[in-house]
Scaffold this motif. Structure first.
Motif, mmCIF file in Angstrom:
data_model
loop_
_atom_site.group_PDB
_atom_site.id
_atom_site.type_symbol
_atom_site.label_atom_id
_atom_site.label_comp_id
_atom_site.label_asym_id
_atom_site.label_seq_id
_atom_site.Cartn_x
_atom_site.Cartn_y
_atom_site.Cartn_z
ATOM 1 N N ARG A 309 0.818 -1.204 0.000
ATOM 2 C CA ARG A 309 0.000 0.000 0.000
ATOM 3 C C ARG A 309 0.859 1.263 0.000
ATOM 4 O O ARG A 309 1.827 1.374 0.740
ATOM 5 N N ARG A 310 0.499 2.215 -0.855
ATOM 6 C CA ARG A 310 1.169 3.512 -0.853
ATOM 7 C C ARG A 310 0.894 4.215 0.467
ATOM 8 O O ARG A 310 -0.173 4.036 1.054
ATOM 9 N N ARG A 311 1.828 5.021 0.897
ATOM 10 C CA ARG A 311 1.650 5.701 2.182
ATOM 11 C C ARG A 311 2.480 6.979 2.223
ATOM 12 O O ARG A 311 3.458 7.111 1.469
ATOM 13 N N PRO A 312 2.124 7.905 3.098
ATOM 14 C CA PRO A 312 2.891 9.149 3.207
ATOM 15 C C PRO A 312 4.197 8.919 3.955
ATOM 16 O O PRO A 312 4.271 8.096 4.867
ATOM 17 N N ALA A 313 5.218 9.644 3.537
ATOM 18 C CA ALA A 313 6.514 9.610 4.222
ATOM 19 C C ALA A 313 6.978 11.054 4.383
ATOM 20 O O ALA A 313 7.003 11.819 3.417
ATOM 21 N N ARG A 314 7.321 11.422 5.597
ATOM 22 C CA ARG A 314 7.700 12.804 5.885
ATOM 23 C C ARG A 314 8.800 13.277 4.955
ATOM 24 O O ARG A 314 9.864 12.674 4.848
ATOM 25 N N GLY A 315 8.531 14.400 4.266
ATOM 26 C CA GLY A 315 9.512 14.968 3.359
ATOM 27 C C GLY A 315 9.443 14.450 1.943
ATOM 28 O O GLY A 315 10.119 14.968 1.051
ATOM 29 N N PHE A 316 8.606 13.425 1.701
ATOM 30 C CA PHE A 316 8.541 12.822 0.369
ATOM 31 C C PHE A 316 7.120 12.732 -0.190
ATOM 32 O O PHE A 316 6.935 12.256 -1.305
ATOM 33 N N GLY A 317 6.140 13.161 0.568
ATOM 34 C CA GLY A 317 4.767 13.012 0.117
ATOM 35 C C GLY A 317 4.337 11.558 0.217
ATOM 36 O O GLY A 317 4.747 10.828 1.120
ATOM 37 N N VAL A 318 3.533 11.116 -0.744
ATOM 38 C CA VAL A 318 3.076 9.729 -0.767
ATOM 39 C C VAL A 318 4.048 8.908 -1.605
ATOM 40 O O VAL A 318 4.353 9.263 -2.753
ATOM 41 N N ILE A 319 4.556 7.822 -1.036
ATOM 42 C CA ILE A 319 5.537 6.987 -1.727
ATOM 43 C C ILE A 319 4.977 5.594 -1.976
ATOM 44 O O ILE A 319 4.013 5.168 -1.339
ATOM 45 N N GLN A 320 5.602 4.892 -2.922
ATOM 46 C CA GLN A 320 5.222 3.512 -3.220
ATOM 47 C C GLN A 320 6.316 2.569 -2.717
ATOM 48 O O GLN A 320 7.371 2.436 -3.325
ATOM 49 N N PRO A 321 6.094 1.913 -1.582
ATOM 50 C CA PRO A 321 7.083 0.969 -1.074
ATOM 51 C C PRO A 321 6.870 -0.432 -1.653
ATOM 52 O O PRO A 321 5.793 -0.762 -2.157
ATOM 53 N N TYR A 322 7.911 -1.236 -1.536
ATOM 54 C CA TYR A 322 7.860 -2.630 -1.960
ATOM 55 C C TYR A 322 8.483 -3.488 -0.865
ATOM 56 O O TYR A 322 9.372 -3.041 -0.135
ATOM 57 N N VAL A 323 8.032 -4.736 -0.771
ATOM 58 C CA VAL A 323 8.637 -5.699 0.143
ATOM 59 C C VAL A 323 9.598 -6.579 -0.644
ATOM 60 O O VAL A 323 9.254 -7.065 -1.728
ATOM 61 N N LEU A 324 10.771 -6.763 -0.104
ATOM 62 C CA LEU A 324 11.773 -7.644 -0.708
ATOM 63 C C LEU A 324 11.920 -8.891 0.144
ATOM 64 O O LEU A 324 12.040 -8.801 1.367
ATOM 65 N N ARG A 325 11.901 -10.042 -0.488
ATOM 66 C CA ARG A 325 12.169 -11.295 0.210
ATOM 67 C C ARG A 325 12.902 -12.231 -0.733
ATOM 68 O O ARG A 325 12.919 -12.023 -1.956
ATOM 69 N N ALA A 326 13.514 -13.257 -0.169
ATOM 70 C CA ALA A 326 14.206 -14.260 -0.972
ATOM 71 C C ALA A 326 13.242 -15.381 -1.322
ATOM 72 O O ALA A 326 12.441 -15.816 -0.482
ATOM 73 N N ARG A 327 13.287 -15.820 -2.537
ATOM 74 C CA ARG A 327 12.526 -17.000 -2.940
ATOM 75 C C ARG A 327 13.246 -18.251 -2.465
ATOM 76 O O ARG A 327 14.481 -18.335 -2.533
#
Length: 350
Positions: A309-327
């Motif tokens: 889910r996109r979310r606000p980050a102080r100083g950056f507005g709304v950002i698009q985060p991603y989760v990284l994991r190993a297969r």
């Protein structure tokens, strides 16, 4: 016949071991003997992190004269200017002060119940080891300097514009989850062991992958890597190391890829701040990355990247985060992750 107890080493004993012949010059005399202006000599001394002695205090030795004279030769030859000399002195002072403090703490930790005799024998052993440690220090410094120069020369941005100090790197923050609770529940010795263990594991992991540990801040470490794949490997190894330490807290990691400004051995800029914001988003045991990292990891085998889910980050507005994991090997085989959806694993803050 009873053995005469060894006396506790005095300040004079310690200074004689590490500094050689005693002081014989005042502040003005050492500058005059070295041929360096006294005001510049005072600035260099302060930059090295030493208290300024009184004008009539005998506080400098022949070794100080020799060191200051070498600086004067470099200035006269035009190889360095005064601004660079002072900045170099400050870097040297701050780095060696931390190194000396750290090494002393390591030794003192093993001497909690030491008597005067043991302290005397320790000083004697230090005298025997000092020449080899000095050569080792210079060698390690040269190797580290070569590594830095190699990383900088590999930056296309720096090669295209040498006047620009900004380079593109992957930046990562990793911090211990629930550190406040641990610090409240553990005694000082156990807490120090927890922090030192975390720093030690992080340092080993970052170095093994070819990254750089920029600094450690107790419950948090900051590292950089030359490319997203290397940074991802470091983050996954840090998470694995935390899981392997069943008695300790978990870690969470935030990674961002973009331009950074290296200054005084540290790194600054929006990319660094974004990595810190992503760390705050991550749940225990998860790795959150930005779009720059996600783009750079496209097609890298063995990794699973999921948008959350996109979310606000102080100083950056709304950002698009991603989760990284190993297969896992099984997931690589079937082409999809097993178990809990990855998007859920990264939702939520601390």
């Amino acid at each position: 016949m009873s053995e005469v107890p060894a006396k506790r080493p005095t300040t004079e004993d310690i200074e004689r071991l590490f500094l050689g012949p005693p002081a014989r010059y005042t502040r003005l005399q050492v500058a005059e003997a070295a041929g360096v202006p006294s005001e510049l000599a005072a600035r260099i001394w302060r930059a090295l992190g030493f208290a300024a002695p009184a004008d009539d205090a005998v506080a400098f030795s022949d070794a100080d004269v020799d060191a200051l004279r070498r600086i004067g030769v470099l200035l006269d030859a035009g190889l360095l200017d005064e601004k660079i000399v002072v900045r170099m002195a400050r870097a040297l002072g701050q780095t060696t002060a931390r190194l000396a403090q750290w090494q002393a703490e390591i030794v003192l930790d093993s001497l909690a119940d030491a008597g005067d005799g043991e302290l005397g024998r320790l000083l004697e052993t230090a005298g025997l080891l000092l020449p080899d440690f000095e050569r080792l220090l210079v060698h390690v410094w040269r190797v580290q300097l070569a590594a830095v120069a190699t990383r900088l020369s590999a930056s296309a941005e720096l090669v295209a514009d040498p006047s620009s100090a900004r380079i593109t790197l992957a930046v990562g923050f990793a911090d211990l989850v629930a550190f406040t609770r641990y610090s409240r529940d553990l005694d000082s010795s156990a807490l120090a062991e927890l922090v030192e263990g975390f720093e030690s594991r992080a340092s080993d992991v970052v170095a093994a992958r070819g990254g750089r540990l920029v600094k450690a801040l107790g419950d948090e470490v900051l590292f950089t890597a030359g490319d997203p794949a290397t940074a991802a490997g470091i983050a996954l190894d840090l998470a694995d190391a935390a899981r392997a330490n069943a008695d300790g807290p978990d870690v969470r990691v935030g990674l961002a890829y973009g331009p950074i400004l290296p200054t005084m051995g540290d790194v600054f800029g929006p990319t660094v701040n974004l990595a810190a914001r992503l760390t705050a988003i991550a749940r225990p045991g998860t790795i959150i990355i930005d779009s720059g990292m996600a783009d750079g990891l496209t097609g890298v085998p063995g990794l699973e990247i999921s948008k959350i889910r996109r979310r606000p980050a102080r100083g950056f507005g709304v950002i698009q985060p991603y989760v990284l994991r190993a297969r896992t090997p099984d997931e690589e085989h079937v082409g999809k992750p097993a178990g809990k959806p990855v998007a859920q694993a990264g939702e939520g803050a601390r």
